[in-house]
Design a protein around this motif. Structure first.
Motif, PDB file in Angstrom:
ATOM      1  N   ASN A  76      -6.900  38.995 -13.110  1.00 49.94           N
ATOM      2  CA  ASN A  76      -7.181  39.057 -11.681  1.00 49.94           C
ATOM      3  C   ASN A  76      -8.251  40.104 -11.421  1.00 49.94           C
ATOM      4  OD1 ASN A  76      -7.167  39.009  -8.934  1.00 49.94           O
ATOM      5  ND2 ASN A  76      -5.100  39.808  -8.670  1.00 49.94           N
ATOM      6  N   PRO A  77      -9.530  39.711 -11.414  1.00 51.38           N
ATOM      7  CA  PRO A  77     -10.596  40.691 -11.255  1.00 51.38           C
ATOM      8  C   PRO A  77     -10.619  41.368  -9.896  1.00 51.38           C
ATOM      9  CG  PRO A  77     -11.459  38.457 -11.097  1.00 51.38           C
ATOM     10  CD  PRO A  77     -10.023  38.340 -11.526  1.00 51.38           C
ATOM     11  N   ILE A  78      -9.927  40.784  -8.923  1.00 52.57           N
ATOM     12  CA  ILE A  78      -9.927  41.373  -7.586  1.00 52.57           C
ATOM     13  C   ILE A  78      -9.044  42.615  -7.554  1.00 52.57           C
ATOM     14  CG2 ILE A  78      -9.314  40.958  -5.165  1.00 52.57           C
ATOM     15  CD1 ILE A  78     -10.016  38.069  -5.554  1.00 52.57           C
ATOM     16  N   ASN A  79      -7.978  42.605  -8.345  1.00 51.26           N
ATOM     17  CA  ASN A  79      -7.024  43.705  -8.314  1.00 51.26           C
ATOM     18  C   ASN A  79      -7.102  44.482  -9.620  1.00 51.26           C
ATOM     19  OD1 ASN A  79      -4.475  45.239  -8.456  1.00 51.26           O
ATOM     20  ND2 ASN A  79      -4.014  44.130  -6.573  1.00 51.26           N
ATOM     21  N   SER A  80      -7.444  45.748  -9.529  1.00 52.97           N
ATOM     22  CA  SER A  80      -7.663  46.555 -10.720  1.00 52.97           C
ATOM     23  C   SER A  80      -6.381  46.850 -11.487  1.00 52.97           C
ATOM     24  CB  SER A  80      -8.332  47.882 -10.318  1.00 52.97           C
ATOM     25  OG  SER A  80      -7.502  48.605  -9.419  1.00 52.97           O
ATOM     26  N   LYS A  81      -5.213  46.592 -10.893  1.00 51.74           N
ATOM     27  CA  LYS A  81      -3.953  46.879 -11.579  1.00 51.74           C
ATOM     28  C   LYS A  81      -3.677  45.889 -12.712  1.00 51.74           C
ATOM     29  CE  LYS A  81      -1.603  49.017  -7.639  1.00 51.74           C
ATOM     30  NZ  LYS A  81      -0.453  48.945  -6.730  1.00 51.74           N
ATOM     31  N   GLY A  82      -4.327  44.746 -12.659  1.00 55.52           N
ATOM     32  CA  GLY A  82      -4.064  43.751 -13.685  1.00 55.52           C
ATOM     33  C   GLY A  82      -2.675  43.183 -13.537  1.00 55.52           C
ATOM     34  N   GLY A  83      -2.083  42.727 -14.639  1.00 52.97           N
ATOM     35  CA  GLY A  83      -0.742  42.217 -14.526  1.00 52.97           C
ATOM     36  C   GLY A  83      -0.385  41.198 -15.580  1.00 52.97           C
ATOM     37  N   PHE A  84       0.881  40.801 -15.558  1.00 53.40           N
ATOM     38  CA  PHE A  84       1.419  39.792 -16.446  1.00 53.40           C
ATOM     39  C   PHE A  84       1.586  38.499 -15.654  1.00 53.40           C
ATOM     40  CE2 PHE A  84       2.671  43.846 -18.142  1.00 53.40           C
ATOM     41  CZ  PHE A  84       2.604  43.696 -19.523  1.00 53.40           C
ATOM     42  N   ARG A  85       1.055  37.404 -16.188  1.00 53.13           N
ATOM     43  CA  ARG A  85       1.128  36.126 -15.485  1.00 53.13           C
ATOM     44  C   ARG A  85       2.418  35.393 -15.842  1.00 53.13           C
ATOM     45  NH1 ARG A  85      -0.075  30.796 -16.151  1.00 53.13           N
ATOM     46  NH2 ARG A  85      -0.543  31.140 -18.366  1.00 53.13           N
ATOM     47  N   ILE A  86       3.048  34.816 -14.831  1.00 51.90           N
ATOM     48  CA  ILE A  86       4.229  33.977 -15.065  1.00 51.90           C
ATOM     49  C   ILE A  86       3.749  32.619 -15.567  1.00 51.90           C
ATOM     50  CG2 ILE A  86       6.269  32.930 -14.021  1.00 51.90           C
ATOM     51  CD1 ILE A  86       6.263  35.138 -11.942  1.00 51.90           C
ATOM     52  N   ASN A  87       4.187  32.223 -16.749  1.00 51.16           N
ATOM     53  CA  ASN A  87       3.673  31.005 -17.365  1.00 51.16           C
ATOM     54  C   ASN A  87       4.351  29.752 -16.818  1.00 51.16           C
ATOM     55  OD1 ASN A  87       6.174  30.784 -18.687  1.00 51.16           O
ATOM     56  ND2 ASN A  87       5.423  31.800 -20.542  1.00 51.16           N
ATOM     57  N   SER A  88       3.984  28.596 -17.382  1.00 50.86           N
ATOM     58  CA  SER A  88       4.483  27.317 -16.872  1.00 50.86           C
ATOM     59  C   SER A  88       5.987  27.154 -17.070  1.00 50.86           C
ATOM     60  CB  SER A  88       3.748  26.165 -17.563  1.00 50.86           C
ATOM     61  OG  SER A  88       3.913  26.229 -18.969  1.00 50.86           O
ATOM     62  N   ALA A  89       6.566  27.961 -17.953  1.00 51.93           N
ATOM     63  CA  ALA A  89       8.023  27.922 -18.153  1.00 51.93           C
ATOM     64  C   ALA A  89       8.755  28.878 -17.228  1.00 51.93           C
ATOM     65  CB  ALA A  89       8.358  28.251 -19.608  1.00 51.93           C
ATOM     66  N   GLY A  90       7.997  29.634 -16.416  1.00 52.38           N
ATOM     67  CA  GLY A  90       8.618  30.587 -15.495  1.00 52.38           C
ATOM     68  C   GLY A  90       8.915  31.929 -16.121  1.00 52.38           C
ATOM     69  N   ASN A  91       8.293  32.211 -17.295  1.00 57.34           N
ATOM     70  CA  ASN A  91       8.566  33.453 -18.012  1.00 57.34           C
ATOM     71  C   ASN A  91       7.345  34.368 -18.033  1.00 57.34           C
ATOM     72  OD1 ASN A  91      11.033  32.242 -18.695  1.00 57.34           O
ATOM     73  ND2 ASN A  91      10.185  31.416 -20.604  1.00 57.34           N
ATOM     74  N   ILE A  92       7.591  35.648 -18.287  1.00 60.00           N
ATOM     75  CA  ILE A  92       6.525  36.591 -18.602  1.00 60.00           C
ATOM     76  C   ILE A  92       6.780  37.147 -19.992  1.00 60.00           C
ATOM     77  CG2 ILE A  92       5.849  37.291 -16.262  1.00 60.00           C
ATOM     78  CD1 ILE A  92       7.728  39.639 -16.501  1.00 60.00           C
ATOM     79  N   ALA A  93       5.704  37.348 -20.738  1.00 57.10           N
ATOM     80  CA  ALA A  93       5.815  37.874 -22.098  1.00 57.10           C
ATOM     81  C   ALA A  93       5.595  39.375 -22.071  1.00 57.10           C
ATOM     82  CB  ALA A  93       4.781  37.199 -23.004  1.00 57.10           C
ATOM     83  N   LEU A  94       6.624  40.134 -22.434  1.00 56.94           N
ATOM     84  CA  LEU A  94       6.577  41.588 -22.366  1.00 56.94           C
ATOM     85  C   LEU A  94       6.570  42.208 -23.766  1.00 56.94           C
ATOM     86  CD1 LEU A  94       9.205  42.254 -19.554  1.00 56.94           C
ATOM     87  CD2 LEU A  94       6.715  42.126 -19.336  1.00 56.94           C
TER      88      LEU A  94
END
Length: 250
Positions: A76-94
């Motif tokens: 997300n280039p608009i937000n400098s915090k970045g982040g983890f995207r929720i994938n098509s299975a509804g999960n985030i990889a941590l």
């Protein structure tokens, strides 16, 4: 001749008349009201949402690892915090724990689930969770149509219109369309902002990725229709003819 003069005057009046429109928000609010506005429903996480997740623990190396992964996963280039995207299975990889299911949870619930998962690897983790791609789109008869990034976790329809510069005079306040997609199903509803009871609609409080469309009224349609450019000319001719006939018949 008198009948002709009368007919010309009637035509002139009809050409010059335009339907009256109500441009006032909540125009049926006659007195100061103390009605309680329904609280916005908790925001539920969806596929493709982007989460900023920061970790504070007694293990500095894990904190750094998490911060580094948080930045690396930024899409997300608009937000400098970045982040983890929720994938098509509804999960985030941590880091450390792998995939965690968060789709359908509120931010508070997701924070609890992630904290519980991290406790298996880290002592006393503190997790801060934010949604960084809360976006809505406002188009149609507003002064500044755009896709808008919402800084917090709540926004209502009035606030969204304010961010878009409010409606133009051609915007139909009684017929604002809200488009919402949830669980792969697209729902649409029309809201009347002339009516104070609009507060009770579940669509008054917007959700991420909602689209707000302000429909133009008929007068805007007439302005952009090239066939209507003849109306001022006809009106002028009718007026001139009426004046001439009035003088002749004296």
């Amino acid at each position: 001749m008198k009948n002709l003069t009368f007919a010309l005057f009637v035509s002139l009046i009809l050409l010059g008349c335009a339907p009256q429109r109500n441009l006032v928000y909540f125009s049926n609010l006659t007195n100061v009201s103390s009605d309680q506005i329904p609280k916005a429903a908790d925001l539920k996480l969806q596929k493709n949402d982007q989460l900023s997740i920061s970790l504070t623990s007694l293990n500095p190396e894990y904190n750094v690892l998490f911060a580094s992964a948080n930045a690396t996963n930024s899409n997300n280039p608009i937000n400098s915090k970045g982040g983890f995207r929720i994938n098509s299975a509804g999960n985030i990889a941590l880091p450390l724990v792998g995939e965690v299911k968060v789709e359908g949870l509120s931010l508070e619930e997701a924070q609890g689930v992630i904290t519980k998962a991290l406790k298996k690897q880290i002592k006393d983790p503190f997790v801060d969770l934010q949604l960084v791609n809360f976006k809505i789109t406002v188009i149609g008869e507003v002064n500044h149509p755009a896709s808008l990034n919402v800084p917090g976790e709540e926004i209502n329809l009035l606030e969204a219109l304010g961010m878009a510069g409010d409606m133009t005079v051609f915007g139909r306040r009684e017929n604002v369309l809200v488009i919402r997609e949830e669980d792969g199903i697209r729902n649409m509803t029309r809201l009347n902002l002339n009516d104070k009871n609009v507060y009770n609609s579940p669509y008054f409080h917007l959700k991420q990725n909602d689209i707000v469309y302000v429909e133009p009224d008929k007068s805007k349609e007439k302005q952009v229709n090239p066939n209507n450019h003849l109306i001022p000319i006809i009106s002028t001719l009718v007026s001139a003819a009426a004046v001439v006939l009035t003088i002749v018949l004296r």
